[in-house]
Design an enzyme around this catalytic site. Structure first.
Site, short mmCIF file in Angstrom:
data_model
loop_
_atom_site.label_atom_id
_atom_site.label_comp_id
_atom_site.label_asym_id
_atom_site.label_seq_id
_atom_site.Cartn_x
_atom_site.Cartn_y
_atom_site.Cartn_z
N SER A 125 0.81 -1.23 0.00
CA SER A 125 0.00 0.00 0.00
C SER A 125 0.84 1.28 0.00
CB SER A 125 -0.95 0.02 1.20
OG SER A 125 -0.25 0.21 2.40
N LYS A 184 1.40 4.16 7.09
CA LYS A 184 0.59 5.01 6.19
C LYS A 184 1.07 6.46 6.34
CE LYS A 184 -2.59 1.97 4.84
NZ LYS A 184 -1.82 0.76 5.07
#
Length: 141
Positions: A62, A99
């Site tokens: 991701s 993230k």
């Protein structure tokens, strides 16, 4: 993208490697000892706060558009403030994740760096904690 394992730095080790201070061309130069400016200890160069630093190994994809790939090792500093746009390690609902932290219109988001994943809006009902700010990525080329 989840993290796979957590490691703490071993600052009792030192490995001093030659450090060439001149720019490297994309060709094949023939470095000589005359160009060595000194030695570089990666512990001193990459770890600013040893007591607050840990390493994690990445799994998942991701964050590939931020240059973070599966198998990479992230250097994470817990003493740094997690501000907008920083890449962080967080615990979300009991799982570690990496993230980009984003604040928009008073809301908090964890944003992936891969368009196939959606941002995660953090709300008060979620179990969420920032563990640290990613300072460096180590990966093989």
């Amino acid at each position: 993208m989840l993290t796979d394992k957590i490691f703490i730095p071993d600052d009792s080790t030192t490995l001093s490697c030659p450090f060439f201070m001149f720019p490297v061309e994309a060709g094949f130069p023939s470095p000589a000892e005359d160009y060595v400016e000194g030695h570089l200890d990666l512990n001193k160069h990459l770890i600013k706060h040893p007591a607050a630093t840990f390493f994690v190994r990445v799994s998942g994809n991701s964050m590939i558009n931020a240059g973070i790939y599966p198998g990479d090792i992230l250097i994470v500093d817990r003493s740094l403030e997690a501000t907008d746009k920083k890449i962080i390690i967080a615990v979300l609902e009991g799982e570690l994740t990496v993230k980009r932290l984003r604040y928009k219109n008073g809301l908090c988001f964890l944003e992936p760096e891969n368009n196939t994943y959606k941002p995660i809006q953090i709300n008060e009902d979620m179990a969420f904690e920032v563990w640290g700010v990613v300072t460096n990525v180590i990966h093989k080329v």
